[in-house]
Scaffold this motif. Structure first.
Motif, PDB file in Angstrom:
ATOM      1  N   ALA A  52       0.826  -1.211   0.000  1.00  0.00           N
ATOM      2  CA  ALA A  52       0.000   0.000   0.000  1.00  0.00           C
ATOM      3  C   ALA A  52       0.860   1.261   0.000  1.00  0.00           C
ATOM      4  CB  ALA A  52      -0.927  -0.007   1.210  1.00  0.00           C
ATOM      5  N   ASP A  55       2.237   3.572  -3.162  1.00  0.00           N
ATOM      6  CA  ASP A  55       1.521   4.709  -3.749  1.00  0.00           C
ATOM      7  C   ASP A  55       2.277   6.013  -3.542  1.00  0.00           C
ATOM      8  OD1 ASP A  55      -0.582   3.524  -4.956  1.00  0.00           O
ATOM      9  OD2 ASP A  55      -2.130   4.368  -3.668  1.00  0.00           O
ATOM     10  N   GLY A  63      -1.401   4.329  -7.954  1.00  0.00           N
ATOM     11  CA  GLY A  63      -2.478   3.572  -8.593  1.00  0.00           C
ATOM     12  C   GLY A  63      -2.150   2.119  -8.855  1.00  0.00           C
ATOM     13  N   TRP A  65      -0.984  -0.112  -6.729  1.00  0.00           N
ATOM     14  CA  TRP A  65      -1.486  -0.931  -5.620  1.00  0.00           C
ATOM     15  C   TRP A  65      -2.978  -1.221  -5.793  1.00  0.00           C
ATOM     16  CZ3 TRP A  65      -1.360  -4.166  -1.851  1.00  0.00           C
ATOM     17  CH2 TRP A  65      -2.327  -4.154  -0.847  1.00  0.00           C
ATOM     18  N   ARG A  66      -3.734  -0.173  -6.164  1.00  0.00           N
ATOM     19  CA  ARG A  66      -5.184  -0.360  -6.301  1.00  0.00           C
ATOM     20  C   ARG A  66      -5.534  -1.235  -7.499  1.00  0.00           C
ATOM     21  NH1 ARG A  66      -4.704   4.995  -4.667  1.00  0.00           N
ATOM     22  NH2 ARG A  66      -4.736   5.753  -6.820  1.00  0.00           N
ATOM     23  N   LYS A  96     -14.391  -8.664  -2.959  1.00  0.00           N
ATOM     24  CA  LYS A  96     -13.221  -8.452  -3.809  1.00  0.00           C
ATOM     25  C   LYS A  96     -13.005  -9.600  -4.804  1.00  0.00           C
ATOM     26  CE  LYS A  96     -11.762  -4.519  -2.107  1.00  0.00           C
ATOM     27  NZ  LYS A  96     -11.696  -3.289  -2.937  1.00  0.00           N
TER      28      LYS A  96
END
Length: 315
Positions: A52, A55, A63, A65-66, A96
């Protein structure tokens, strides 16, 4: 039990750092020049907190990581929160679209596995691999109706150090039209009868478990049936190994002449008493593993009777 579980795709020691050149200029950032697909692969192998944080490295990493498929090892997120947080985790994983789930109850101090919540079934639509350790499998009567849509993509299932009622195993097999591998490892008494009725299963492993019966009743794709260090649920009892419809079965073992009762079709294979006939032959088996004490005459006789049933064995 740990060595029976799939290897974690996340490295416990991974970190992401920038190398500094001798001239103090920081050097060329060659990692950021890699294609997005490779960078997402790098991020997915980091512990979740480090992943995380990528970023913040630069605009190039923002972006990534997402956009990376979730790979989560919860040992990196140890908290002192309440135990019922598991239900919330399962809900989030279902939302998810989790594909590979290894869920192990640690530490195991009570001596009895904890009942797993029916919310596990919410993950079924996306799951491809599921391994459960030290849990009592959720009651399927509390789950969705029996249908191939419950676990439509599940290909591997492992139950380790846990409990599962016979009817719950039958439910899972009926609801998993693509299931290819099933492993029952170090299980205690439940399920005590393993009836393999599946049009997709190719490999079944029963290892260090207590069972009374293992039966391939309707398994047209089954190729390997492995029983290792299995025992019946009571002292002095035997385990029935039944081969019904399994036309592609090529590997079978370990048949123990002391504690396994072999049944082919509707015929129990007995020492010297069973006549060879087309109904007692399994010509598809090429590899047969046997355990016998040659000093025990009755076991030797049983061995010979077993061998007559597998005329095409190569080793």
């Amino acid at each position: 039990m740990d060595y029976c579980l799939p290897a974690c795709p996340v490295s416990a020691t991974a970190s992401l750092s920038a190398a500094i050149s001798d001239d103090g200029g920081g050097g060329e950032d060659r990692i950021s020049a890699l294609p997005d697909a490779l960078l997402r692969n790098v991020v997915s192998r980091l512990p979740v907190k480090d992943g995380a944080r990528t970023d913040a490295l630069s605009r190039r990493w923002r972006g990534l990581w997402r956009a990376t498929p979730l790979v989560l090892d919860d040992t990196h997120l140890v908290t002192d929160g309440p135990g019922d947080a598991l239900a919330e985790w399962l809900r989030l994983l279902a939302d998810k679209g989790v594909e590979n789930l290894v869920l192990v109850n640690r530490p195991w101090s009570s001596g009895v596995p904890v009942q797993l919540q029916p919310s596990l079934f919410r993950c079924g639509a996306s799951l491809r691999r599921l391994y459960l350790g030290v849990w009592f499998f959720p009651f399927t009567r509390d789950g969705p109706p029996r249908s191939p849509d419950v676990f439509p993509h599940l290909r591997e299932l492992g139950i380790c150090d846990g409990f599962m009622f016979d009817q719950d195993l039958e439910y899972v097999l009926a609801c998993s039209p693509k299931l290819e591998k099933f492993a029952l490892i170090s299980n205690y008494c439940l399920p005590d009868c393993i009836r393999i009725g599946s049009h997709s299963l190719r490999c079944v492993l029963i290892w260090h478990s207590l069972v009374d019966e293992v039966a391939a009743i309707a398994a047209p794709q089954l190729q390997r049936l492995i029983l290792y260090c299995t025992n019946a649920t009571g002292p002095g009892r035997t385990i029935r190994v039944k081969i019904g419809y399994a036309p592609q079965l090529a590997v079978l073992g370990y048949l123990d002449t002391a504690k396994h009762v072999l049944e082919i079709g509707n015929t129990i294979i007995k020492a010297k008493a069973t006549k060879v006939s087309p109904h007692t032959l399994v010509p598809s088996v090429k590899v047969l593993a046997l355990k016998v004490r040659f000093r025990v005459a009755e076991e030797v006789k049983t061995l010979l009777s077993f061998l007559r049933c597998f005329p095409e064995v190569e080793c």
